[in-house]
Design a protein around this motif. Structure first.
Motif, PDB file in Angstrom:
ATOM      1  N   LEU A   1      50.906  19.031 -26.936  1.00 20.40           N
ATOM      2  CA  LEU A   1      51.477  18.791 -28.275  1.00 20.40           C
ATOM      3  C   LEU A   1      51.968  20.098 -28.890  1.00 20.40           C
ATOM      4  O   LEU A   1      53.016  20.134 -29.532  1.00 20.40           O
ATOM      5  N   ALA A   2      51.200  21.163 -28.694  1.00 21.73           N
ATOM      6  CA  ALA A   2      51.612  22.466 -29.237  1.00 21.73           C
ATOM      7  C   ALA A   2      52.902  22.929 -28.574  1.00 21.73           C
ATOM      8  O   ALA A   2      53.784  23.491 -29.228  1.00 21.73           O
ATOM      9  N   ALA A   3      53.021  22.649 -27.272  1.00 18.00           N
ATOM     10  CA  ALA A   3      54.249  23.044 -26.557  1.00 18.00           C
ATOM     11  C   ALA A   3      55.456  22.294 -27.118  1.00 18.00           C
ATOM     12  O   ALA A   3      56.581  22.777 -27.042  1.00 18.00           O
ATOM     13  N   ARG A   4      55.207  21.119 -27.684  1.00 20.13           N
ATOM     14  CA  ARG A   4      56.309  20.355 -28.294  1.00 20.13           C
ATOM     15  C   ARG A   4      56.520  20.759 -29.745  1.00 20.13           C
ATOM     16  O   ARG A   4      57.307  20.142 -30.459  1.00 20.13           O
TER      17      ARG A   4
ATOM     18  N   VAL B   1      49.971  10.683 -24.151  1.00 24.04           N
ATOM     19  CA  VAL B   1      49.622  10.848 -25.572  1.00 24.04           C
ATOM     20  C   VAL B   1      50.793  11.500 -26.311  1.00 24.04           C
ATOM     21  O   VAL B   1      51.159  11.071 -27.415  1.00 24.04           O
ATOM     22  N   ALA B   2      51.400  12.508 -25.693  1.00 20.76           N
ATOM     23  CA  ALA B   2      52.510  13.209 -26.349  1.00 20.76           C
ATOM     24  C   ALA B   2      53.694  12.267 -26.561  1.00 20.76           C
ATOM     25  O   ALA B   2      54.362  12.321 -27.598  1.00 20.76           O
ATOM     26  N   PHE B   3      53.941  11.398 -25.597  1.00 24.03           N
ATOM     27  CA  PHE B   3      55.015  10.410 -25.784  1.00 24.03           C
ATOM     28  C   PHE B   3      54.708   9.520 -26.996  1.00 24.03           C
ATOM     29  O   PHE B   3      55.559   9.332 -27.878  1.00 24.03           O
ATOM     30  N   LEU B   4      53.489   9.008 -27.060  1.00 16.68           N
ATOM     31  CA  LEU B   4      53.121   8.114 -28.169  1.00 16.68           C
ATOM     32  C   LEU B   4      53.164   8.841 -29.514  1.00 16.68           C
ATOM     33  O   LEU B   4      53.365   8.222 -30.559  1.00 16.68           O
ATOM     34  N   ALA B   5      52.976  10.153 -29.488  1.00 13.33           N
ATOM     35  CA  ALA B   5      52.966  10.940 -30.729  1.00 13.33           C
ATOM     36  C   ALA B   5      54.368  11.263 -31.221  1.00 13.33           C
ATOM     37  O   ALA B   5      54.542  11.742 -32.339  1.00 13.33           O
ATOM     38  N   GLY B   6      55.367  10.984 -30.411  1.00  7.51           N
ATOM     39  CA  GLY B   6      56.724  11.413 -30.758  1.00  7.51           C
ATOM     40  C   GLY B   6      57.550  10.327 -31.427  1.00  7.51           C
ATOM     41  O   GLY B   6      57.137   9.167 -31.546  1.00  7.51           O
ATOM     42  N   ASP B   7      58.746  10.708 -31.868  1.00  6.82           N
ATOM     43  CA  ASP B   7      59.650   9.765 -32.522  1.00  6.82           C
ATOM     44  C   ASP B   7      60.124   8.666 -31.583  1.00  6.82           C
ATOM     45  O   ASP B   7      60.392   7.548 -32.012  1.00  6.82           O
ATOM     46  N   GLU B   8      60.225   8.982 -30.294  1.00  2.10           N
ATOM     47  CA  GLU B   8      60.756   7.998 -29.346  1.00  2.10           C
ATOM     48  C   GLU B   8      59.843   6.795 -29.164  1.00  2.10           C
ATOM     49  O   GLU B   8      60.269   5.759 -28.674  1.00  2.10           O
ATOM     50  N   ALA B   9      58.571   6.939 -29.573  1.00  3.27           N
ATOM     51  CA  ALA B   9      57.621   5.829 -29.427  1.00  3.27           C
ATOM     52  C   ALA B   9      57.475   5.029 -30.724  1.00  3.27           C
ATOM     53  O   ALA B   9      56.509   4.292 -30.899  1.00  3.27           O
ATOM     54  N   ALA B  10      58.458   5.146 -31.624  1.00  2.00           N
ATOM     55  CA  ALA B  10      58.351   4.525 -32.945  1.00  2.00           C
ATOM     56  C   ALA B  10      58.144   3.007 -32.885  1.00  2.00           C
ATOM     57  O   ALA B  10      57.565   2.418 -33.794  1.00  2.00           O
ATOM     58  N   TYR B  11      58.612   2.376 -31.810  1.00  3.19           N
ATOM     59  CA  TYR B  11      58.530   0.907 -31.723  1.00  3.19           C
ATOM     60  C   TYR B  11      57.404   0.456 -30.790  1.00  3.19           C
ATOM     61  O   TYR B  11      57.378  -0.670 -30.315  1.00  3.19           O
TER      62      TYR B  11
END
Ligand code: NDP
Length: 250
Positions: A27-30, A225-235
């Motif tokens: 997450l920090a890397a993102r 986890v990082a995918f779910l934490a991002g904007d792309e997983a909004a739906y």
């Protein structure tokens, strides 16, 4: 107004080692400012912070016991003081206290439920107001394949991890209309301190049941986890995503 993705403060509980550490680093890397959290392992938590800072990220370490209400409050206060309201909460801290149900003491039951499930509930409750106000938030709960499959000798752990799936769904129904998603990740057998302790014969027998033909790495889980934490997983909300090399299929 929503904050740019890379400025959203993230708290990963139990990020001194294992899956939590890998998730904090990812997450920090993102770009997320990171609250690294531990209960006993101050040194390893400081190493996680150093690794994040060496890669150009921002992080602080906070020690608190998530099994008690005061610890959860203190953790959230320290996190907010460091970077502002938590926008990404990863409820990763977890413990086991295995034994057959017939012989399991109340203390072993309670400790596991308090840490794995009640702690996640209290921290989620504590971050939701600010997330709803911001109309953006992410909560990711670390469940486990055993929540779906059951596991002998882990009545307390399995109940806590199945409870997290229920908590995930109930919260998702309450908050998803306002930009806040709540999901769970169910890791299979991942190489970590928790699994290192298992006997070699048991590990070999698990391996035969994993279609991917290998155990998972902490990074396999961190990436989900990082995918779910991002904007792309909004739906994506109210879901439990397996990261288990195909051990469970639905
Ligand atoms: P580890 O045992 O390696 O690390 C556990 C983390 O939780 C540590 O950071 C520990 O802090 C923290 N922690 C434990 N108790 C408390 C407490 N009372 N208050 C605050 N923090 C606490 O675990 P893993 O990395 O293996 O697992 C991480 C999560 O993923 C857990 O929820 C686990 O149940 C789940 N999981 C793991 C799997 C695996 O194969 N490894 C499979 C399925 C799910 P400290 O270092 O200070 O003790």
């Amino acid at each position: 107004m929503t904050r740019p993705e890379n400025e959203r403060p993230a708290l990963v509980t139990g990020s001194s080692r294992g899956l939590g550490r890998a998730t904090a680093i990812e997450l920090a890397a993102r770009g997320h400012p990171l609250v690294v959290h531990y209960v006993r392992s101050e040194g390893p938590a400081a190493e996680t912070v150093q690794e994040i800072e060496a890669a150009g990220g921002r992080a602080v370490a906070v020690g608190a016991d998530v099994a008690d209400a005061e610890g959860c409050d203190r953790l959230l206060r320290a996190a907010t003081e460091a970077f502002g309201p938590v926008a990404v909460l990863v409820n990763n801290a977890g413990v086991t206290a295995d034994g057959l149900a017939m012989r399991m003491k109340d203390d072993a039951w309670q400790r596991v439920l308090d840490t794995n499930l009640t702690g996640a509930f209290r921290l989620s409750r504590g971050v939701l107001r600010a997330m709803l106000k911001a109309r953006w938030g992410r909560i990711v709960n670390l469940s486990s394949v055993v929540a779906r499959m059951g596991n002998a000798g882990q009545a307390n752990y399995v109940a806590s991890k199945a409870g997290l799936i229920g908590l995930t769904k109930a919260l998702a129904r309450e908050v998803s209309g306002r930009g806040v998603t709540v999901n769970a990740v169910a890791p299979g057998f991942i190489e970590s301190d928790m699994t290192d302790a298992l006997p070699d014969e048991l590990k070999a027998s698990y391996l035969t049941q994993i279609p991917a033909g290998r155990f998972g790495t902490p990074h396999d889980v961190a990436a989900m986890v990082a995918f779910l934490a991002g904007d792309e997983a909004a739906y994506v909300t109210g879901q439990t995503l397996s990261v288990d090399g195909g051990l469970t299929m639905q």
